[in-house]
Design an enzyme around this catalytic site. Structure first.
Site, PDB file in Angstrom:
ATOM      1  CB  ALA A  10      -0.936  -0.023   1.203  1.00 19.80           C
ATOM      2  N   GLY A  11       1.990   1.171  -0.719  1.00 15.61           N
ATOM      3  CA  GLY A  11       2.880   2.334  -0.853  1.00 15.61           C
ATOM      4  C   GLY A  11       2.350   3.251  -1.948  1.00 15.61           C
ATOM      5  CB  VAL A  13       3.100   1.677  -7.208  1.00 12.60           C
ATOM      6  CG1 VAL A  13       2.412   0.967  -8.369  1.00 12.60           C
ATOM      7  CG2 VAL A  13       4.327   2.421  -7.707  1.00 12.60           C
ATOM      8  NE  ARG A  82      20.616  -0.441  -7.608  1.00 14.90           N
ATOM      9  CZ  ARG A  82      21.087  -0.607  -8.831  1.00 14.90           C
ATOM     10  NH1 ARG A  82      20.267  -0.833  -9.826  1.00 14.90           N
ATOM     11  NH2 ARG A  82      22.373  -0.533  -9.058  1.00 14.90           N
ATOM     12  NE  ARG A  88      19.855  -3.338 -12.652  1.00 14.39           N
ATOM     13  CZ  ARG A  88      18.677  -3.250 -13.273  1.00 14.39           C
ATOM     14  NH1 ARG A  88      17.992  -4.326 -13.547  1.00 14.39           N
ATOM     15  NH2 ARG A  88      18.190  -2.101 -13.622  1.00 14.39           N
ATOM     16  CG  ASN A  95      12.238  -5.876  -4.186  1.00 14.54           C
ATOM     17  OD1 ASN A  95      12.102  -5.641  -2.981  1.00 14.54           O
ATOM     18  ND2 ASN A  95      12.365  -4.923  -5.078  1.00 14.54           N
ATOM     19  CG  HIS A 175      10.032  -1.912 -16.590  1.00 13.20           C
ATOM     20  ND1 HIS A 175       9.688  -0.817 -17.341  1.00 13.20           N
ATOM     21  CD2 HIS A 175       9.839  -1.553 -15.302  1.00 13.20           C
ATOM     22  CE1 HIS A 175       9.310   0.159 -16.545  1.00 13.20           C
ATOM     23  NE2 HIS A 175       9.398  -0.252 -15.303  1.00 13.20           N
TER      24      HIS A 175
HETATM   25  N1  APR Z   1       4.279  -7.478   2.358  1.00 12.73           N
HETATM   26  C1  APR Z   1       3.447  -6.445   2.061  1.00 12.73           C
HETATM   27  N2  APR Z   1       3.900  -5.202   1.806  1.00 12.73           N
HETATM   28  C2  APR Z   1       5.214  -4.989   1.873  1.00 12.73           C
HETATM   29  C3  APR Z   1       6.142  -6.025   2.167  1.00 12.73           C
HETATM   30  C4  APR Z   1       5.617  -7.308   2.413  1.00 12.73           C
HETATM   31  N3  APR Z   1       6.410  -8.335   2.716  1.00 12.73           N
HETATM   32  N4  APR Z   1       7.389  -5.492   2.157  1.00 12.73           N
HETATM   33  C5  APR Z   1       7.258  -4.184   1.863  1.00 12.73           C
HETATM   34  N5  APR Z   1       5.951  -3.878   1.678  1.00 12.73           N
HETATM   35  C6  APR Z   1       5.344  -2.598   1.371  1.00 12.73           C
HETATM   36  C7  APR Z   1       6.009  -1.428   2.068  1.00 12.73           C
HETATM   37  O1  APR Z   1       5.589  -1.329   3.418  1.00 12.73           O
HETATM   38  C8  APR Z   1       5.523  -0.261   1.217  1.00 12.73           C
HETATM   39  O2  APR Z   1       4.322   0.313   1.720  1.00 12.73           O
HETATM   40  O3  APR Z   1       5.495  -2.303  -0.012  1.00 12.73           O
HETATM   41  C9  APR Z   1       5.247  -0.894  -0.156  1.00 12.73           C
HETATM   42  C10 APR Z   1       6.139  -0.348  -1.243  1.00 12.73           C
HETATM   43  O4  APR Z   1       5.754   0.978  -1.428  1.00 12.73           O
HETATM   44  P1  APR Z   1       6.774   2.156  -1.788  1.00 12.73           P
HETATM   45  O5  APR Z   1       8.007   2.002  -0.992  1.00 12.73           O
HETATM   46  O6  APR Z   1       5.992   3.436  -1.730  1.00 12.73           O
HETATM   47  O7  APR Z   1       7.188   1.822  -3.286  1.00 12.73           O
HETATM   48  P2  APR Z   1       6.344   2.144  -4.595  1.00 12.73           P
HETATM   49  O8  APR Z   1       6.762   3.444  -5.144  1.00 12.73           O
HETATM   50  O9  APR Z   1       4.910   1.884  -4.342  1.00 12.73           O
HETATM   51  O10 APR Z   1       6.924   1.028  -5.586  1.00 12.73           O
HETATM   52  C11 APR Z   1       6.612  -0.332  -5.389  1.00 12.73           C
HETATM   53  O11 APR Z   1       6.666  -0.851  -7.711  1.00 12.73           O
HETATM   54  O12 APR Z   1       7.259   0.371  -9.588  1.00 12.73           O
HETATM   55  C12 APR Z   1       7.700  -0.568  -8.647  1.00 12.73           C
HETATM   56  O13 APR Z   1      10.068  -0.156  -8.488  1.00 12.73           O
HETATM   57  C13 APR Z   1       8.850  -0.045  -7.823  1.00 12.73           C
HETATM   58  O14 APR Z   1       9.388  -2.186  -6.874  1.00 12.73           O
HETATM   59  C14 APR Z   1       8.763  -0.923  -6.617  1.00 12.73           C
HETATM   60  C15 APR Z   1       7.257  -1.161  -6.478  1.00 12.73           C
END
Ligand code: APR
Length: 307
Positions: A10-11, A13, A82, A88, A95, A175
């Site tokens: 729920a970040g 994206v 990253r 990488r 991930n 990508h």
């Molecule tokens: N289970 C559920 N959620 C998780 C876990 C997990 N094990 N580990 C991390 N997260 C959540 C984080 O808490 C965070 O809220 O994943 C979310 C990632 O959100 P952001 O850091 O805001 O990243 P975002 O910009 O949304 O990108 C997410 O999409 O485009 C790709 O490269 C980008 O790999 C990245 C992904």
């Protein structure tokens, strides 16, 4: 019954995707994240906007997977960005663990779901989800091409001063820096851009497209793009839930198409209710074919680091 879409992560994206999906009244939405309170808070905030938007979908957030049961589509965006000093390969492994754990939880509760992977490095993360889920290739797709094509469209429209409505762009490959934008198949009101722009200009737009993600990262400093990725995911969800048989560029598991075997790479895909209906094969010039093979090799190298 309304369709159900789960978004893991729920970040930026994930939440932006939920926003687009809810605004378009496409499905009930479940947001899952490990951070306590965040998926619940974002879901409630979004839900409270819907009486104004007049959209009758449900939005809930959770730290576990029980509410995700019976999802039609699951979008996985969970992951680490990253960090400085991280190679990488380190990012791939970190991930991969997250995508693998999320996929296992999803499969238990939604065995018939269709997975759309977004976590980077995208093509390798698709392979993780495919292996862990055991799903057929029809139900494991990656989101990249719709986003990359939209970026290319944006730059073409800006260059020519025409409506984005006139522009259609075509991007193949993995990508990342190795993506393969195809100017011959990119058009403005049906006219290939090769008829409208000189080679140097096209090369500049292609270069900007390939580096489109990095351009946003450099501007934002912390974090990466999310409006366009969220909208691109929504386009795939829309095509699937509405059984549109729409051709969109997606990462799909190739089994001989374009001479590539057992690898995820971006190609034109026909999407419908069953997910991937067909990989559309188009004729490539020797140069385009070589660029696609080079892109495939880069994906293959990343997949190898998964072991
Ligand atoms: N289970 C559920 N959620 C998780 C876990 C997990 N094990 N580990 C991390 N997260 C959540 C984080 O808490 C965070 O809220 O994943 C979310 C990632 O959100 P952001 O850091 O805001 O990243 P975002 O910009 O949304 O990108 C997410 O999409 O485009 C790709 O490269 C980008 O790999 C990245 C992904």
């Amino acid at each position: 019954m309304r369709k159900k879409v789960t978004i893991v992560g729920a970040g930026n994206v994930g939440a932006t995707t939920a926003h687009w999906l809810a605004a378009k009244e496409l499905a009930d939405i479940v947001l899952v994240d490990i951070v306590e309170g965040v998926p619940q808070g974002k879901a409630l905030d979004l839900l409270e906007s819907l009486p104004i938007e007049k959209s009758d979908v449900g939005v809930v957030g959770s730290n576990d997977y029980d509410l995700t049961a019976g999802s039609d589509i699951v979008v996985i965006t969970a992951g680490f960005p990253r960090k400085p000093g991280m190679s990488r390969d380190d990012l791939v492994r970190a991930n991969a663990e997250i995508v693998s754990a999320a996929t296992a939880q999803i499969v238990k509760r939604s065995p018939n779901a269709l997975l759309i992977i977004v976590t980077n490095p995208l093509d390798a993360m698709c392979e993780v989800a495919r292996r862990v889920s055991g799903f057929p290739r029809e139900r494991v797709l990656g989101m990249a091409g719709v986003l990359d094509s939209a970026r290319f469209c944006t730059f073409i429209a800006m260059e020519l001063g025409v409506s984005i409505d006139n522009v259609h762009a075509f991007v193949l490959g993995g990508h990342g820096d190795q993506m393969v934008p195809l100017p011959r198949y990119s058009t403005v009101a049906g006219i290939p851009i090769t008829e409208l722009l000189d080679k140097a200009t096209i090369d500049r737009l292609v270069e900007r497209t390939a580096k489109g993600g990095g351009e946003i990262v450099n501007l934002l400093k912390a974090g990466s793009a999310y409006y366009a990725p969220g909208r691109a995911i929504t386009e795939m969800v829309d095509a699937i839930l509405k059984d549109k048989h729409k051709i969109l560029p997606c990462a799909a598991y190739l089994q001989g198409e374009y001479g590539i075997h057992n690898l995820f790479i971006g190609v034109p895909c026909r999407l419908g209710a069953k997910g991937l209906e067909q990989v559309v094969e188009i004729k490539l010039t020797a140069e385009e074919g070589a660029a696609l093979q080079k892109s495939a090799q880069a994906v293959e190298a990343l997949v190898k680091t998964l072991g």
